[in-house]
Enzyme design. Structure first.
Site, PDB file in Angstrom:
ATOM      1  N   ASN A  43      12.564  65.957  24.429  1.00  0.00           N
ATOM      2  CA  ASN A  43      13.455  67.034  24.862  1.00  0.00           C
ATOM      3  C   ASN A  43      13.641  68.040  23.725  1.00  0.00           C
ATOM      4  O   ASN A  43      13.667  67.680  22.543  1.00  0.00           O
ATOM      5  CB  ASN A  43      14.782  66.503  25.393  1.00  0.00           C
ATOM      6  N   GLU A  45      16.154  71.184  22.987  1.00  0.00           N
ATOM      7  CA  GLU A  45      17.354  71.898  23.419  1.00  0.00           C
ATOM      8  C   GLU A  45      17.400  73.303  22.832  1.00  0.00           C
ATOM      9  O   GLU A  45      16.598  73.678  21.974  1.00  0.00           O
ATOM     10  CB  GLU A  45      18.592  71.086  23.013  1.00  0.00           C
ATOM     11  N   ASN A  46      18.353  74.080  23.358  1.00  0.00           N
ATOM     12  CA  ASN A  46      18.528  75.453  22.902  1.00  0.00           C
ATOM     13  C   ASN A  46      20.017  75.762  22.852  1.00  0.00           C
ATOM     14  O   ASN A  46      20.790  75.217  23.661  1.00  0.00           O
ATOM     15  CB  ASN A  46      17.807  76.421  23.858  1.00  0.00           C
ATOM     16  N   CYS A  54      13.538  68.935  29.313  1.00  0.00           N
ATOM     17  CA  CYS A  54      13.559  67.471  29.221  1.00  0.00           C
ATOM     18  C   CYS A  54      12.261  66.944  28.618  1.00  0.00           C
ATOM     19  O   CYS A  54      11.193  67.575  28.738  1.00  0.00           O
ATOM     20  CB  CYS A  54      13.707  66.860  30.610  1.00  0.00           C
ATOM     21  N   GLU A  56      10.472  64.438  29.686  1.00  0.00           N
ATOM     22  CA  GLU A  56       9.477  64.129  30.722  1.00  0.00           C
ATOM     23  C   GLU A  56       8.676  65.368  31.100  1.00  0.00           C
ATOM     24  O   GLU A  56       7.454  65.327  31.222  1.00  0.00           O
ATOM     25  CB  GLU A  56      10.174  63.593  31.988  1.00  0.00           C
ATOM     26  N   CYS A  85      15.778  62.717  35.216  1.00  0.00           N
ATOM     27  CA  CYS A  85      16.622  63.575  36.043  1.00  0.00           C
ATOM     28  C   CYS A  85      15.874  64.030  37.297  1.00  0.00           C
ATOM     29  O   CYS A  85      14.648  63.912  37.403  1.00  0.00           O
ATOM     30  CB  CYS A  85      17.118  64.775  35.239  1.00  0.00           C
ATOM     31  N   CYS A  88      12.969  66.579  36.868  1.00  0.00           N
ATOM     32  CA  CYS A  88      11.727  65.976  36.360  1.00  0.00           C
ATOM     33  C   CYS A  88      11.016  65.178  37.449  1.00  0.00           C
ATOM     34  O   CYS A  88       9.786  65.155  37.513  1.00  0.00           O
ATOM     35  CB  CYS A  88      12.027  65.100  35.157  1.00  0.00           C
TER      36      CYS A  88
HETATM   37  N1  THU Z   1      17.158  64.908  29.232  1.00  0.00           N
HETATM   38  C1  THU Z   1      15.836  64.559  29.279  1.00  0.00           C
HETATM   39  O1  THU Z   1      15.081  64.855  28.352  1.00  0.00           O
HETATM   40  N2  THU Z   1      15.390  63.904  30.375  1.00  0.00           N
HETATM   41  C2  THU Z   1      16.157  63.575  31.456  1.00  0.00           C
HETATM   42  O2  THU Z   1      15.668  63.024  32.419  1.00  0.00           O
HETATM   43  C3  THU Z   1      17.593  63.898  31.459  1.00  0.00           C
HETATM   44  C4  THU Z   1      18.118  64.599  30.261  1.00  0.00           C
HETATM   45  C5  THU Z   1      17.652  65.613  28.050  1.00  0.00           C
HETATM   46  C6  THU Z   1      18.142  66.992  28.304  1.00  0.00           C
HETATM   47  C7  THU Z   1      19.089  67.187  27.154  1.00  0.00           C
HETATM   48  O3  THU Z   1      18.364  67.605  26.018  1.00  0.00           O
HETATM   49  C8  THU Z   1      19.635  65.795  26.884  1.00  0.00           C
HETATM   50  O4  THU Z   1      18.728  64.897  27.513  1.00  0.00           O
HETATM   51  C9  THU Z   1      21.034  65.549  27.405  1.00  0.00           C
HETATM   52  O5  THU Z   1      21.125  65.859  28.741  1.00  0.00           O
END
Ligand code: THU
Length: 130
Positions: A43, A45-46, A54, A56, A85, A88
């Site tokens: 993942n 983020e920003n 994400c 995945e 999620c 994804c």
């Molecule tokens: N996140 C994922 O990488 N995959 C998921 O299936 C759910 C959430 C990440 C997004 C964000 O960077 C962090 O987890 C918290 O939500």
């Protein structure tokens, strides 16, 4: 081909690269493709949180960017064995069948296996694309 344990190890390694200063929730993922290659993602983020991606989807997009459009397996690693999620899951349905094995893992390498069909029983499928 690649064993579930090997795919989980690749996802664990990718998780070390997670950029998650806002959530502190690191996610690593790895996919095996039809050609037997392995692509990974984490993942990212920003500060504008809606722009985050994400782990995945990062792995799936890496595979597609490598010229691969059929996935054979996915491993996802989080601290607590979280499920992918919904967004994804729909992205996975674009490049894999309902029988796709998904290894839901923790950093110690333990995992449970589910299928995409179990996680997303009735994916959206556009009538424009048949
Ligand atoms: N996140 C994922 O990488 N995959 C998921 O299936 C759910 C959430 C990440 C997004 C964000 O960077 C962090 O987890 C918290 O939500």
């Amino acid at each position: 081909s690649v064993s579930p344990e090997e795919l989980v190890e690749v996802a664990i390694a990718a998780r070390a690269h997670a950029y998650c200063p806002y959530s502190d929730f690191a996610v690593g993922a790895a996919v095996e493709t039809e050609a037997g290659r392995v692509y990974s993602g984490c993942n990212v983020e920003n500060v504008s949180s809606g722009l985050s991606i994400c782990g995945e989807r990062a792995a799936v997009f890496a595979a597609v960017s490598g010229g691969e459009r059929m996935l054979r397996a996915l491993a996802v690693v989080t601290a607590d064995g979280s499920m992918p999620c919904g967004a994804c899951r729909q992205v996975l349905a674009e490049f894999a069948g309902a029988d796709l094995p998904i290894y839901i893992a923790t950093p110690d390498g333990a995992y449970q296996t589910l299928t995409l069909g179990e996680l997303l029983p009735r994916p959206f499928s556009s009538p424009l694309v048949q």
